[in-house]
Design a protein around this motif. Structure first.
Motif, PDB file in Angstrom:
ATOM      1  N   VAL A   6       0.808  -1.371   0.128  1.00 31.02           N
ATOM      2  CA  VAL A   6       0.178   0.156   0.103  1.00 31.02           C
ATOM      3  C   VAL A   6       0.903   1.432  -0.464  1.00 31.02           C
ATOM      4  O   VAL A   6       2.074   1.446   1.248  1.00 31.02           O
ATOM      5  CB  VAL A   6      -1.350  -0.388   1.316  1.00 31.02           C
ATOM      6  CG1 VAL A   6      -1.596   1.383   0.886  1.00 31.02           C
ATOM      7  CG2 VAL A   6      -1.895  -1.494   1.191  1.00 31.02           C
ATOM      8  N   MET A   8       1.031   5.625  -1.853  1.00 33.02           N
ATOM      9  CA  MET A   8       0.325   7.053  -2.051  1.00 33.02           C
ATOM     10  C   MET A   8       0.862   6.972  -3.532  1.00 33.02           C
ATOM     11  O   MET A   8       1.883   6.705  -3.724  1.00 33.02           O
ATOM     12  CB  MET A   8       1.439   7.971  -1.374  1.00 33.02           C
ATOM     13  CG  MET A   8       0.547   8.554   0.186  1.00 33.02           C
ATOM     14  SD  MET A   8       1.614   9.892   0.956  1.00 33.02           S
ATOM     15  CE  MET A   8       3.215   9.349   1.222  1.00 33.02           C
ATOM     16  N   ASP A  24      -7.483   9.554   0.602  1.00 36.74           N
ATOM     17  CA  ASP A  24      -7.538  10.285   2.554  1.00 36.74           C
ATOM     18  C   ASP A  24      -7.677  11.554   1.952  1.00 36.74           C
ATOM     19  O   ASP A  24      -6.569  12.505   1.523  1.00 36.74           O
ATOM     20  CB  ASP A  24      -5.177  10.078   2.416  1.00 36.74           C
ATOM     21  CG  ASP A  24      -5.602   8.954   3.690  1.00 36.74           C
ATOM     22  OD1 ASP A  24      -6.651   8.257   3.690  1.00 36.74           O
ATOM     23  OD2 ASP A  24      -4.412   8.248   4.010  1.00 36.74           O
ATOM     24  N   LYS A  74      -2.524  11.757  -1.305  1.00 34.50           N
ATOM     25  CA  LYS A  74      -3.824  11.962  -0.616  1.00 34.50           C
ATOM     26  C   LYS A  74      -4.406  10.630  -1.105  1.00 34.50           C
ATOM     27  O   LYS A  74      -6.048  10.101  -0.811  1.00 34.50           O
ATOM     28  CB  LYS A  74      -4.973  12.749  -0.184  1.00 34.50           C
ATOM     29  CG  LYS A  74      -4.066  14.120   0.284  1.00 34.50           C
ATOM     30  CD  LYS A  74      -5.000  14.634   0.677  1.00 34.50           C
ATOM     31  CE  LYS A  74      -4.372  16.183   1.281  1.00 34.50           C
ATOM     32  NZ  LYS A  74      -5.807  17.768   1.200  1.00 34.50           N
ATOM     33  N   ILE A  76      -4.438   6.616  -1.838  1.00 29.06           N
ATOM     34  CA  ILE A  76      -3.758   5.186  -1.543  1.00 29.06           C
ATOM     35  C   ILE A  76      -3.879   4.711  -2.926  1.00 29.06           C
ATOM     36  O   ILE A  76      -4.903   4.083  -2.858  1.00 29.06           O
ATOM     37  CB  ILE A  76      -4.613   5.395  -0.409  1.00 29.06           C
ATOM     38  CG1 ILE A  76      -4.107   6.434   0.798  1.00 29.06           C
ATOM     39  CG2 ILE A  76      -3.692   4.131  -0.037  1.00 29.06           C
ATOM     40  CD1 ILE A  76      -2.690   7.319   0.851  1.00 29.06           C
TER      41      ILE A  76
END
Lengths: 80, 575
Positions: A6, A8, A24, A74, A76
């Protein structure tokens, strides 16, 4: 077994592919992203990263969008 | 829907789906459409006739959703309440994302008809959509069209009367996306296909390693093209025409005899002859400056700009420029205002609306007014300074670029507010459509002719009156501490600065009789760009910025003119 990382969106290298798993940010941010096609579950490819902290150009279903680093951070994603 | 009761129809949809092209098709009116998001920033109204009924059609700026994120989108949402019917234009190559706005529109009590635009491109891209099925699922008419060629537009019109008032239940955002997912599964099939040559070009023009040299090359090529066409037209068309005209003008001059009427209509004779730049008569300078010196460049510039717009190159340039423009508190889209402003500052100032915040719009508009010369002015600089050598023209441009960059860096530091990042959709490259290209160039040239000629006449008339009453001399003496003291120019330059409020092209022409050396002309041309925009631009700035911000902006313009002009004087002329 497939292991997913995982990350960004900003962590991806040029020409790397991933899948969006989460946005996010506040409600307004999420809504704005989704209405422009950046949504959970979509496959994304990084086309270019502009130097000097410039925008990232991504492709989702053949549609290209330039997105600033702050926003991209933000988004992801997961990669295999 | 009873068309007899329909008075207003709104064209709505995401940015860059071709609403303006549909608008031109339906009304026959001319609007500027381009291949980038946000080319319509204000709504445009037009009339169309269906079965003898006159109906108003409104081209609404594109919006991704009904919760606006910038000023142009706010216009869209405000317009929503006014329409009796909505034509929702959808990009068929991008159905899924476009349907979000559609579902939002269906929650209002206004009938909706859907136009699936760019149907040909979708087919070409291996996308198959079943319009009948989509119609059944959404409960409103769905018509595939190709707005550019007019295919399907008649069918669209014939289906307007079938639009019912939608009965869709209110849905949350998540519910809408689920609903869209279900629809897409039923109506759309996508075949995989290989990358086309256009896509390879597309990638090459946004990758920095290849994109920056290509971008620089394209900009240089565009300007070389403008100069080549501009000078070619002047040398081979305009000058021969004016050579034919001169004997007629001389005849008029003789018929009038000396006196004030002669001064106004023909102007002063220089060594017994008409000098089209210096004479300052309505029938000499008044027509030569706009038609003989400026128009050829305007034609070439707008043709070049239209190609850049319609191919879809500008958004790519915005991406490449983003890193730099971010330092100025703007983002990459700011370069679009610069490009439009190079044609005319008026559309340039209007286009600052596509930026997101007040800070960004203020910086972008102020920098535009200070350091982006319009094509009319550039043409005159070429015409007048060019004869001394291209290095002088280059000096003006370098001074203006340095002013833009340092102005941007300073304003970004001291203007409060936010500078959001770029978030821009990059459209696919499209082959420009010849007819549309020529039509768009002509529309812009016509706007120039309609606005420029009256103002040039007014300017020329004004100069003559002011000279006759002796105001120019008084003004020159009053402002000589600045004009001579700071900038090192003769005090008579006051007249040019005054006329510069009306027309910058005439103002630059007025510098010629003052007997300045080329370096002084460089300073004067630069100061004329910086100190104040022309009235037409000023009027737009009042509206876009509001009085308070405009005053701030004007203060910055004057300060910049003093500082930049002063520095140039020290560098070029010494003390």
């Amino acid at each position: 077994m497939v292991i997913y990382l995982v990350l960004m969106l900003t962590d991806l290298q040029q020409e790397q592919k991933a899948r969006i798993v989460r946005l996010d940010g506040g409600y307004g941010f999420q809504r704005k992203m989704r209405s422009r096609g950046i949504r959970e579950g979509k496959n994304v490819e990084v086309l270019t990263r502009q130097p000097g902290g410039g925008p990232i150009v991504i492709s989702i279903e053949n549609k290209k969008t330039a997105i600033g680093r702050g926003m991209a951070g933000k988004v992801i994603v997961e990669v295999e | 829907m009873d068309l007899n009761k329909t008075k207003k129809i709104l064209l709505m949809g995401n940015p860059n789906v071709g609403k303006s092209v549909v608008f031109s098709r339906l009304t026959g009116a001319n609007v500027i459409a381009s291949n980038y998001p946000g080319s319509t920033i204000e709504f445009t109204k037009g009339l169309m006739r269906i079965d003898g009924n006159k109906i108003e059609l409104i081209d609404v700026p594109g919006t991704y959703s009904l919760e606006p994120t910038n000023a142009a989108e706010e216009v869209a949402v405000e317009m929503l309440g006014e329409g009796d019917l909505i034509i929702n234009v959808i990009d068929s190559t991008n159905l899924e994302r476009n349907l979000y706005l559609t579902l939002e529109l269906l929650q209002h009590n206004t009938p909706v008809v859907i136009a699936l635009n760019m149907w040909d491109e979708a087919k070409h891209n291996g996308i198959t959509i079943n319009p009948g099925e989509l119609e059944k699922l959404l409960g409103v008419p769905v018509v595939p069209i190709v707005a550019l060629t007019g295919e399907g537009v008649k069918t669209l019109l014939s289906r307007l009367k079938d639009a019912p008032i939608p009965t869709t239940a209110s849905q949350s955002e998540a519910e809408k996306w689920i609903h869209i997912g279900e629809i897409i599964k039923k109506v759309q099939k996508i075949e995989h296909r290989h990358h086309t040559i256009w896509e390879k070009i597309s990638d090459a023009t946004v990758k920095p390693t290849t994109g920056l040299p290509i971008g620089l090359g394209i900009i240089l090529l565009t300007f070389a093209f403008i100069r080549f066409i501009g000078e070619g037209l002047i040398g081979h068309v305009i000058e021969p025409l004016f050579d034919l005209y001169t004997p007629i003008a001389m005849e008029i001059s003789r018929a009038l005899g000396p006196g004030i009427l002669h001064d106004i209509i023909i102007g002063r004779l220089i060594e017994g002859d008409i000098d089209y730049v210096q004479s300052m008569g309505l029938l000499t300078t008044g027509i030569f400056v706009p038609l003989g010196m400026v128009l050829p460049y305007i034609l070439a510039f707008y043709f070049g700009l239209s190609i850049l717009e319609d191919t879809g190159y500008l958004p790519r340039l915005s991406v490449l420029a983003d890193t730099i423009f971010h330092r100025f508190g703007l983002h990459g889209c700011g370069i679009v205002s610069v490009f439009l402003g190079l044609g005319c500052n008026v559309p340039g100032a209007l286009s600052t609306r596509i930026l997101d915040t007040r800070k960004q719009r203020f910086i972008s508009a102020t920098l535009l007014a200070i350091s982006v010369p319009c094509m009319a002015q550039i043409a005159m600089v070429f015409g007048i300074l060019g004869s001394y050598g291209m290095e002088y023209v280059l000096m003006v441009f370098i001074a203006l670029i340095v002013t833009y960059v340092s102005g941007g860096l300073i304003l970004n530091r001291y203007i409060a507010g936010e500078s959001p990042e770029i978030f821009l959709e990059i459209p696919p490259y499209r082959r420009p459509y010849g007819k549309a290209l020529l039509k768009k160039t002509w529309m812009r040239v016509r706007i120039f002719l309609m606005e420029a000629i009256p103002f040039v006449f007014l300017g020329v008339l004004f100069i003559n009156i002011l000279y006759t009453v002796g105001i120019i001399d008084a003004l020159g003496t009053f402002f000589s501490p600045v004009i001579t003291g700071v900038w090192g120019l003769p005090k008579e330059a006051a007249a040019a600065l005054l006329i510069g409020f009306l027309r910058k092209d005439v103002a630059i022409g007025m510098l010629l009789p003052l007997g300045m050396n080329p370096l002084q002309l460089v300073i004067a041309s630069t100061v004329l760009t910086i100190y104040f925009p022309c009235v037409a631009t000023f009027a737009v700035l009042v509206r876009e910025l509001g009085i308070q911000d405009l005053l701030k902006s004007v203060l910055l313009m004057i300060t910049a003119a003093l500082i930049v002009g002063g520095i140039m004087r020290l560098v070029l002329l010494g003390l």
